[in-house]
Design a protein around this motif. Structure first.
Motif, mmCIF file in Angstrom:
data_model
loop_
_atom_site.group_PDB
_atom_site.id
_atom_site.type_symbol
_atom_site.label_atom_id
_atom_site.label_comp_id
_atom_site.label_asym_id
_atom_site.label_seq_id
_atom_site.Cartn_x
_atom_site.Cartn_y
_atom_site.Cartn_z
ATOM 1 N N VAL A 145 1.408 -0.981 0.024
ATOM 2 C CA VAL A 145 -0.213 -0.146 -0.240
ATOM 3 C C VAL A 145 1.335 1.580 0.175
ATOM 4 O O VAL A 145 1.880 1.671 0.561
ATOM 5 C CB VAL A 145 -0.410 -0.361 0.891
ATOM 6 C CG1 VAL A 145 -1.546 1.266 0.991
ATOM 7 C CG2 VAL A 145 -1.809 -1.192 0.807
ATOM 8 N N GLU A 146 0.500 2.269 -1.177
ATOM 9 C CA GLU A 146 1.426 3.344 -1.002
ATOM 10 C C GLU A 146 0.441 4.531 -1.094
ATOM 11 O O GLU A 146 -0.429 4.454 -1.868
ATOM 12 C CB GLU A 146 1.872 3.106 -2.692
ATOM 13 C CG GLU A 146 3.296 2.537 -2.538
ATOM 14 C CD GLU A 146 4.010 2.777 -3.761
ATOM 15 O OE1 GLU A 146 3.843 3.270 -4.481
ATOM 16 O OE2 GLU A 146 4.922 1.948 -3.713
ATOM 17 N N VAL A 147 0.852 5.808 0.072
ATOM 18 C CA VAL A 147 0.023 6.637 0.185
ATOM 19 C C VAL A 147 0.497 7.811 -0.161
ATOM 20 O O VAL A 147 2.288 7.706 0.375
ATOM 21 C CB VAL A 147 -0.723 6.994 1.755
ATOM 22 C CG1 VAL A 147 -1.169 5.245 1.034
ATOM 23 C CG2 VAL A 147 0.689 6.940 2.451
ATOM 24 N N GLU A 148 0.968 8.635 0.038
ATOM 25 C CA GLU A 148 1.425 10.233 0.019
ATOM 26 C C GLU A 148 1.187 11.359 1.601
ATOM 27 O O GLU A 148 1.752 12.357 1.444
ATOM 28 C CB GLU A 148 0.904 10.823 -1.349
ATOM 29 C CG GLU A 148 0.907 10.501 -2.678
ATOM 30 C CD GLU A 148 0.938 11.264 -3.496
ATOM 31 O OE1 GLU A 148 0.401 12.309 -3.456
ATOM 32 O OE2 GLU A 148 1.233 10.843 -4.763
ATOM 33 N N SER A 149 0.077 10.942 2.394
ATOM 34 C CA SER A 149 0.445 11.423 3.400
ATOM 35 C C SER A 149 -0.903 10.283 4.807
ATOM 36 O O SER A 149 -1.108 9.282 3.908
ATOM 37 C CB SER A 149 -0.398 12.333 3.247
ATOM 38 O OG SER A 149 -1.487 12.011 3.121
ATOM 39 N N PHE A 150 0.337 11.231 5.642
ATOM 40 C CA PHE A 150 -0.964 9.837 6.533
ATOM 41 C C PHE A 150 -2.304 10.058 6.988
ATOM 42 O O PHE A 150 -2.835 9.290 7.571
ATOM 43 C CB PHE A 150 0.062 10.552 7.958
ATOM 44 C CG PHE A 150 1.656 10.669 8.346
ATOM 45 C CD1 PHE A 150 2.404 9.222 8.402
ATOM 46 C CD2 PHE A 150 2.685 12.051 7.933
ATOM 47 C CE1 PHE A 150 3.567 9.554 8.354
ATOM 48 C CE2 PHE A 150 3.404 11.176 8.602
ATOM 49 C CZ PHE A 150 4.886 9.653 8.552
ATOM 50 N N THR A 151 -2.741 11.214 6.168
ATOM 51 C CA THR A 151 -4.455 11.400 6.312
ATOM 52 C C THR A 151 -5.209 10.800 5.611
ATOM 53 O O THR A 151 -5.917 10.651 5.757
ATOM 54 C CB THR A 151 -4.716 12.864 6.488
ATOM 55 O OG1 THR A 151 -4.491 13.096 5.118
ATOM 56 C CG2 THR A 151 -3.602 13.127 7.866
ATOM 57 N N GLU A 152 -4.407 9.938 4.298
ATOM 58 C CA GLU A 152 -5.299 9.436 3.361
ATOM 59 C C GLU A 152 -6.198 7.738 3.995
ATOM 60 O O GLU A 152 -5.216 7.221 4.447
ATOM 61 C CB GLU A 152 -4.347 8.861 2.034
ATOM 62 C CG GLU A 152 -3.970 10.484 1.478
ATOM 63 C CD GLU A 152 -3.634 9.717 0.110
ATOM 64 O OE1 GLU A 152 -4.140 9.873 -1.166
ATOM 65 O OE2 GLU A 152 -2.494 9.672 0.022
ATOM 66 N N GLN A 153 -7.476 8.207 3.124
ATOM 67 C CA GLN A 153 -8.488 6.897 4.091
ATOM 68 C C GLN A 153 -7.760 5.874 3.319
ATOM 69 O O GLN A 153 -8.134 6.031 1.618
ATOM 70 C CB GLN A 153 -9.134 7.296 3.426
ATOM 71 C CG GLN A 153 -10.411 6.322 4.173
ATOM 72 C CD GLN A 153 -12.045 6.934 4.439
ATOM 73 O OE1 GLN A 153 -11.891 7.177 5.794
ATOM 74 N NE2 GLN A 153 -12.955 6.361 3.028
ATOM 75 N N ILE A 154 -7.690 4.838 3.694
ATOM 76 C CA ILE A 154 -6.844 3.628 2.992
ATOM 77 C C ILE A 154 -8.271 2.648 3.206
ATOM 78 O O ILE A 154 -9.318 1.737 4.671
ATOM 79 C CB ILE A 154 -5.701 2.870 2.855
ATOM 80 C CG1 ILE A 154 -4.685 3.880 3.675
ATOM 81 C CG2 ILE A 154 -5.269 1.244 3.096
ATOM 82 C CD1 ILE A 154 -3.566 3.134 3.663
ATOM 83 N N THR A 155 -8.884 1.957 2.546
ATOM 84 C CA THR A 155 -10.058 1.291 1.976
ATOM 85 C C THR A 155 -9.617 -0.253 1.583
ATOM 86 O O THR A 155 -9.925 -0.198 0.377
ATOM 87 C CB THR A 155 -11.086 1.519 1.605
ATOM 88 O OG1 THR A 155 -11.147 2.934 1.947
ATOM 89 C CG2 THR A 155 -12.841 0.914 1.825
ATOM 90 N N VAL A 156 -10.376 -1.366 2.196
ATOM 91 C CA VAL A 156 -9.623 -2.384 2.051
ATOM 92 C C VAL A 156 -11.244 -2.897 2.483
ATOM 93 O O VAL A 156 -11.824 -3.779 3.148
ATOM 94 C CB VAL A 156 -8.735 -3.497 3.414
ATOM 95 C CG1 VAL A 156 -8.149 -4.518 2.426
ATOM 96 C CG2 VAL A 156 -7.660 -2.490 3.464
ATOM 97 N N SER A 157 -11.517 -3.800 1.077
ATOM 98 C CA SER A 157 -13.110 -4.063 0.805
ATOM 99 C C SER A 157 -12.757 -5.559 -0.271
ATOM 100 O O SER A 157 -11.879 -6.454 -0.731
ATOM 101 C CB SER A 157 -13.321 -3.361 -0.331
ATOM 102 O OG SER A 157 -13.879 -1.996 -0.046
ATOM 103 N N LYS A 164 -11.368 0.237 7.291
ATOM 104 C CA LYS A 164 -11.124 1.569 6.493
ATOM 105 C C LYS A 164 -10.128 1.687 7.654
ATOM 106 O O LYS A 164 -9.675 1.792 8.821
ATOM 107 C CB LYS A 164 -11.541 2.778 6.589
ATOM 108 C CG LYS A 164 -12.819 2.916 5.562
ATOM 109 C CD LYS A 164 -14.480 3.766 5.517
ATOM 110 C CE LYS A 164 -15.138 3.315 4.946
ATOM 111 N NZ LYS A 164 -15.247 3.546 3.549
ATOM 112 N N TYR A 165 -8.733 2.328 7.164
ATOM 113 C CA TYR A 165 -7.551 2.512 7.753
ATOM 114 C C TYR A 165 -6.879 3.998 7.150
ATOM 115 O O TYR A 165 -6.788 4.504 6.477
ATOM 116 C CB TYR A 165 -6.502 1.550 7.654
ATOM 117 C CG TYR A 165 -7.272 0.364 8.196
ATOM 118 C CD1 TYR A 165 -6.965 0.327 9.391
ATOM 119 C CD2 TYR A 165 -7.501 -0.451 7.056
ATOM 120 C CE1 TYR A 165 -7.833 -1.426 9.491
ATOM 121 C CE2 TYR A 165 -7.894 -2.311 7.363
ATOM 122 C CZ TYR A 165 -8.505 -2.157 8.365
ATOM 123 O OH TYR A 165 -8.413 -3.460 9.020
#
Length: 224
Positions: A145-157, A164-165
């Motif tokens: 999982v790659e994001v650009e900020s700590f606040t981006e929501q990650i949804t695993v479905s 949500k994380y």
């Protein structure tokens, strides 16, 4: 001991040398690493959950809060970062203008395993980042999982369930309950031939006629 590499650049992607990456320990046991001319530091530690500090120009980069698990592969910070400059030494701010605080950006990545309640890997589980498509688990249930900020929501479905994380709360293993369906056997009554169903009644009816229907010469004979 575990080893992870981090590259630190300025906002223009130019590598920053001699940036301190410090794995915080107790007393004087903290581990110190420095970025080289390419902005790369190899962080080796067995303190996987200890705080990691990024120090630029003798100043703690307060926005960069990591441990070994969440340490990104790439981190961008302003070239001359210093968040503790005394007010008296700062240049006067013109009136009616706003001062932008540089934001720290970078690619934060983390590996995750998705399994069912029995520990079997779940392939092709969708992972979205914010409102955009992220990735999916491979045949072994793993995804990066790659994001650009700590606040981006990650949804695993998976199926009708969505978890949500953020990158900090994303666990190493995610467990989903699978809705398995029991086998259903569908049966039907055998088709009955019309003659098989009503033939017996017809024979009984003829038998009754043989009993009651008599002629003067001889009784009616019915052969069954």
């Amino acid at each position: 001991m575990e080893t992870k590499q981090i590259k630190i650049t300025d906002l223009n992607d130019q590598p920053l040398k001699d940036i301190t990456v410090k794995v915080v320990g107790i007393l004087n046991t903290s581990e110190i690493f420095k970025t080289d001319a390419n902005g790369i530091a190899q962080v080796t530690t067995n303190r996987l959950i200890a705080p990691i500090q990024i120090i630029a120009n003798n100043t703690l980069v307060k926005e960069a809060v990591f441990n070994f698990t969440t340490l990104p592969g790439t981190l961008k910070i302003p070239k001359n970062y210093n968040s503790n400059i005394p007010a008296s030494t700062q240049a006067p701010t013109p009136k009616n203008t706003s001062v932008e605080t540089p934001t720290i950006t970078g690619v934060l990545n983390k590996s995750v395993l998705v399994v069912d309640e029995e520990g079997n890997p779940l392939p092709f589980v969708n992972i979205t980042i914010g409102n955009r498509t992220g990735t999916a688990t491979n045949d072994n249930g793993y995804a990066t999982v790659e994001v650009e900020s700590f606040t981006e929501q990650i949804t695993v479905s998976f199926q009708a369930d969505a978890k949500k994380y953020t990158i900090n709360t994303l666990p190493e293993t995610i467990v989903f309950e699978t809705n398995s369906l029991e086998a259903v056997v569908i049966t039907s009554k055998p088709k009955t031939n019309f003659l098989e169903k009503y033939g017996l009644y017809a024979v009984l009816g003829l038998g009754l006629l043989a009993v009651f229907a008599k002629t003067e010469k001889e009784p009616l004979k019915v052969t069954l």
